[in-house]
Design an enzyme around this catalytic site. Structure first.
Site, PDB file in Angstrom:
ATOM      1  N   ARG A   1      31.605  32.502  37.895  1.00  0.00           N
ATOM      2  CA  ARG A   1      30.333  32.873  37.280  1.00  0.00           C
ATOM      3  C   ARG A   1      30.112  32.032  36.030  1.00  0.00           C
ATOM      4  NH1 ARG A   1      28.525  38.739  34.915  1.00  0.00           N
ATOM      5  NH2 ARG A   1      30.007  38.250  33.280  1.00  0.00           N
TER       6      ARG A   1
ATOM      7  N   ASP B   1      41.065  37.123  33.224  1.00  0.00           N
ATOM      8  CA  ASP B   1      41.873  36.798  32.041  1.00  0.00           C
ATOM      9  C   ASP B   1      42.957  37.847  31.806  1.00  0.00           C
ATOM     10  OD1 ASP B   1      40.461  34.513  31.565  1.00  0.00           O
ATOM     11  OD2 ASP B   1      39.151  35.388  30.048  1.00  0.00           O
TER      12      ASP B   1
ATOM     13  N   ASP C   1      37.544  41.146  30.743  1.00  0.00           N
ATOM     14  CA  ASP C   1      37.547  40.101  31.770  1.00  0.00           C
ATOM     15  C   ASP C   1      38.749  40.319  32.698  1.00  0.00           C
ATOM     16  OD1 ASP C   1      36.481  36.806  31.897  1.00  0.00           O
ATOM     17  OD2 ASP C   1      38.139  37.556  33.125  1.00  0.00           O
TER      18      ASP C   1
ATOM     19  N   THR D   1      24.366  31.330  32.491  1.00  0.00           N
ATOM     20  CA  THR D   1      23.289  31.696  33.433  1.00  0.00           C
ATOM     21  C   THR D   1      23.644  32.928  34.262  1.00  0.00           C
ATOM     22  OG1 THR D   1      24.242  30.352  35.198  1.00  0.00           O
ATOM     23  CG2 THR D   1      22.717  29.247  33.699  1.00  0.00           C
TER      24      THR D   1
HETATM   25  C1  PRP Z   1      34.269  37.737  37.412  1.00  0.00           C
HETATM   26  C2  PRP Z   1      34.625  38.840  38.388  1.00  0.00           C
HETATM   27  C3  PRP Z   1      33.613  38.629  39.479  1.00  0.00           C
HETATM   28  C4  PRP Z   1      32.401  38.194  38.716  1.00  0.00           C
HETATM   29  C5  PRP Z   1      31.481  39.370  38.586  1.00  0.00           C
HETATM   30  O1  PRP Z   1      34.807  36.547  37.825  1.00  0.00           O
HETATM   31  O2  PRP Z   1      35.935  38.785  38.842  1.00  0.00           O
HETATM   32  O3  PRP Z   1      33.981  37.645  40.415  1.00  0.00           O
HETATM   33  O4  PRP Z   1      32.843  37.762  37.423  1.00  0.00           O
HETATM   34  O5  PRP Z   1      30.302  39.019  38.005  1.00  0.00           O
HETATM   35  P1  PRP Z   1      28.912  39.048  38.760  1.00  0.00           P
HETATM   36  O6  PRP Z   1      28.817  40.342  39.513  1.00  0.00           O
HETATM   37  O7  PRP Z   1      27.930  38.976  37.634  1.00  0.00           O
HETATM   38  O8  PRP Z   1      28.822  37.852  39.663  1.00  0.00           O
HETATM   39  P2  PRP Z   1      34.639  35.152  37.084  1.00  0.00           P
HETATM   40  O9  PRP Z   1      33.478  34.397  37.657  1.00  0.00           O
HETATM   41  O10 PRP Z   1      34.637  35.351  35.605  1.00  0.00           O
HETATM   42  O11 PRP Z   1      35.909  34.342  37.546  1.00  0.00           O
HETATM   43  P3  PRP Z   1      37.473  34.678  37.411  1.00  0.00           P
HETATM   44  O12 PRP Z   1      37.780  35.699  38.478  1.00  0.00           O
HETATM   45  O13 PRP Z   1      38.104  33.355  37.693  1.00  0.00           O
HETATM   46  O14 PRP Z   1      37.755  35.168  36.023  1.00  0.00           O
HETATM   47  N1  URA Z   2      33.577  39.877  35.037  1.00  0.00           N
HETATM   48  C1  URA Z   2      34.574  40.533  34.410  1.00  0.00           C
HETATM   49  O1  URA Z   2      35.752  40.163  34.556  1.00  0.00           O
HETATM   50  N2  URA Z   2      34.268  41.575  33.641  1.00  0.00           N
HETATM   51  C2  URA Z   2      33.009  42.000  33.472  1.00  0.00           C
HETATM   52  O2  URA Z   2      32.786  42.990  32.758  1.00  0.00           O
HETATM   53  C3  URA Z   2      31.970  41.313  34.131  1.00  0.00           C
HETATM   54  C4  URA Z   2      32.285  40.241  34.920  1.00  0.00           C
END
Ligand code: PRP
Ligand code: URA
Length: 222
Positions: free
Chosen positions: A117, A216, A213, A121
């Site tokens: 994500r 993370d 997150d 944006t």
């Molecule tokens: C986070 C989470 C989802 C997404 C959710 O991942 O694990 O995949 O954001 O957000 P959305 O519903 O607004 O699309 P991220 O893209 O941060 O990647 P990561 O798992 O590598 O931390």
């Molecule tokens: N992705 C995350 O990991 N946490 C949030 O709260 C939203 C998106």
């Protein structure tokens, strides 16, 4: 998300095909997951445990086929899951959840899908795809802890549908009402299993109260 209207919890609670856990063990583990003092090692372990609980709930309606076996005493007819089961962890954060799923269904196929994500944006972008050529599954579970704006989940289900998967469920830990509504409207033909439904998204697209997150916190990349 500043200025974007968001539905309330009450407005989305009655959506069809949405299953929210009512299990007391889930509520107990969720509190530890949300706690900012929980270490990454404990957090990852908890995501796996919640994944196993969600897998138990999300597999309750799988189809079975009869299967003849010999007990030490006689021949009998048991059952086995009909067709293959697929798990698609949405990278990175879906990895722990997928591991929990595999505790319940060890012979499931794991189809990795990388979606990231954009923090500005809030649009998801595909960067990795290990979906196989041969697709022969009873069901595929797209697993990702956080359903925030719903963009990543909607894209993941689109990708699975383009592969020809007929039955798909989404499994997540925390959903925001906004993302839940968007996913349900975009894909009314899938079941959605979550552990909890939170209050809303903050201005930056994070779920509140949430857990921060999820990627993370699992992998210690702060
Ligand atoms: C986070 C989470 C989802 C997404 C959710 O991942 O694990 O995949 O954001 O957000 P959305 O519903 O607004 O699309 P991220 O893209 O941060 O990647 P990561 O798992 O590598 O931390
Ligand atoms: N992705 C995350 O990991 N946490 C949030 O709260 C939203 C998106």
């Amino acid at each position: 998300m500043q200025g974007v209207p968001q539905p309330t919890r009450e407005e989305v609670l009655k959506l069809p095909r949405v299953h929210i856990s009512t299990h007391p063990v889930m509520a107990h583990k969720m509190t530890a997951l949300r706690n900012k003092h929980t270490s990454s090692a404990e957090f990852y372990q908890l995501v796996k445990e919640v994944g196993a609980l969600l897998a138990y709930e999300a597999t309750a309606h799988l189809a079975l086929e009869p299967w003849e076996i010999d007990t030490p005493l006689e021949r009998t007819t048991g059952y086995r899951l009909a067709g293959g089961i697929g798990i698609t962890p949405i990278l990175r954060a879906g990895l722990g959840l997928a591991e929990g799923f595999r505790e319940v269904i060890p012979d499931a196929q794991v189809w990795h899908l990388g979606l990231k994500r954009d923090e500005r944006t809030l649009q998801a972008m595909e960067y990795y795809n290990q979906l196989p050529h041969k697709v022969d599954l009873q069901i595929c579970y797209a697993v990702d802890p956080m359903l925030a704006t719903g963009g990543s989940a909607i894209d993941a289900v689109n990708i699975l549908k383009r592969k020809g998967i007929k039955r798909i469920s989404y499994v997540g830990i925390i959903a925001a009402p906004y993302g839940l509504l968007k996913l349900s409207q975009a894909h009314p033909d899938i079941d959605i299993y979550i552990a909890v439904l939170d209050e809303k998204l903050n201005d930056y697209g994070y779920i509140v109260p949430g857990l921060g997150d999820a990627g993370d916190r699992q992998f210690g990349t702060f």
